[in-house]
Design a protein around this motif. Structure first.
Motif, PDB file in Angstrom:
ATOM      1  N   GLN A 179      -0.046 -41.071  41.998  1.00 30.83           N
ATOM      2  CA  GLN A 179      -0.263 -41.869  40.806  1.00 30.83           C
ATOM      3  C   GLN A 179      -0.673 -43.277  41.215  1.00 30.83           C
ATOM      4  OE1 GLN A 179       2.993 -41.801  38.101  1.00 30.83           O
ATOM      5  NE2 GLN A 179       2.094 -43.305  36.721  1.00 30.83           N
ATOM      6  N   ALA A 180      -1.732 -43.751  40.589  1.00 30.16           N
ATOM      7  CA  ALA A 180      -2.252 -45.069  40.946  1.00 30.16           C
ATOM      8  C   ALA A 180      -1.314 -46.165  40.472  1.00 30.16           C
ATOM      9  CB  ALA A 180      -3.618 -45.273  40.315  1.00 30.16           C
ATOM     10  N   LEU A 181      -1.143 -47.158  41.320  1.00 31.28           N
ATOM     11  CA  LEU A 181      -0.345 -48.324  40.961  1.00 31.28           C
ATOM     12  C   LEU A 181      -1.083 -49.566  41.427  1.00 31.28           C
ATOM     13  CD1 LEU A 181       2.295 -49.479  39.809  1.00 31.28           C
ATOM     14  CD2 LEU A 181       3.256 -49.318  42.108  1.00 31.28           C
ATOM     15  N   SER A 185      -1.977 -48.914  45.348  1.00 32.76           N
ATOM     16  CA  SER A 185      -1.415 -47.740  46.018  1.00 32.76           C
ATOM     17  C   SER A 185      -1.663 -46.518  45.153  1.00 32.76           C
ATOM     18  CB  SER A 185       0.078 -47.936  46.282  1.00 32.76           C
ATOM     19  OG  SER A 185       0.785 -48.118  45.071  1.00 32.76           O
ATOM     20  N   GLY A 186      -1.548 -45.352  45.782  1.00 38.16           N
ATOM     21  CA  GLY A 186      -1.683 -44.106  45.035  1.00 38.16           C
ATOM     22  C   GLY A 186      -3.101 -43.589  44.884  1.00 38.16           C
ATOM     23  N   ILE A 187      -4.090 -44.365  45.301  1.00 40.35           N
ATOM     24  CA  ILE A 187      -5.492 -43.932  45.299  1.00 40.35           C
ATOM     25  C   ILE A 187      -6.118 -44.389  46.613  1.00 40.35           C
ATOM     26  CG2 ILE A 187      -5.749 -43.989  42.793  1.00 40.35           C
ATOM     27  CD1 ILE A 187      -7.243 -46.656  43.120  1.00 40.35           C
ATOM     28  N   TYR A 190      -8.193 -47.090  36.365  1.00 40.07           N
ATOM     29  CA  TYR A 190      -6.837 -47.546  36.650  1.00 40.07           C
ATOM     30  C   TYR A 190      -6.740 -49.058  36.480  1.00 40.07           C
ATOM     31  CZ  TYR A 190      -6.977 -42.989  38.883  1.00 40.07           C
ATOM     32  OH  TYR A 190      -7.147 -41.659  39.128  1.00 40.07           O
TER      33      TYR A 190
END
Length: 118
Positions: free
Chosen positions: A1-3, A25-27, A107
């Motif tokens: 999951q993108a953050l 983070s997450g991508i 995102y």
């Protein structure tokens, strides 16, 4: 999951500078174009600047050309926005977006507030 987490906002006097950061983070950060947007109270979200995945191409909205610089560090998964010669009309919430350097991406971060006032 993108953050996406923005930081670096604050209160600054006209003519001052701020540096915003956006930690991702997450991508796969290094594969994504990135952009900064801003939104002042009661207005629509506005494009500020964008940067290609490699950092080799940058684009700026007319109101910030010559004053703001977008950059990225792919080793740190971080996007930056150096803001110089700030004006009261630069006041607003600043958001980073992942997925495109020219338009709203998939995102988003939660935003960081920038207030330019004497």
């Amino acid at each position: 999951q993108a953050l996406l987490v923005e930081s670096g906002g604050g209160l600054v006097q006209p003519g001052g500078s701020l540096r915003l950061s956006c930690e991702v983070s997450g991508i796969m950060f290094k594969n994504n174009g990135m952009a900064w947007f801003r939104q002042a109270a009661g207005t629509q979200r506005e494009y500020v600047a964008g940067i290609i995945y490699s950092g080799g191409l940058k684009n700026y909205g007319d109101p910030v050309k010559g004053r703001f610089t977008i950059s990225r560090d792919n080793a740190k998964n971080t996007l930056y926005l150096q803001m110089n010669s700030l004006k009261p009309e630069d006041t607003g919430s600043y958001y980073c977006s992942a997925g495109s350097m020219y338009k709203e991406g998939l995102y988003w971060g939660q935003g960081t507030q920038v207030t330019v006032s004497s």
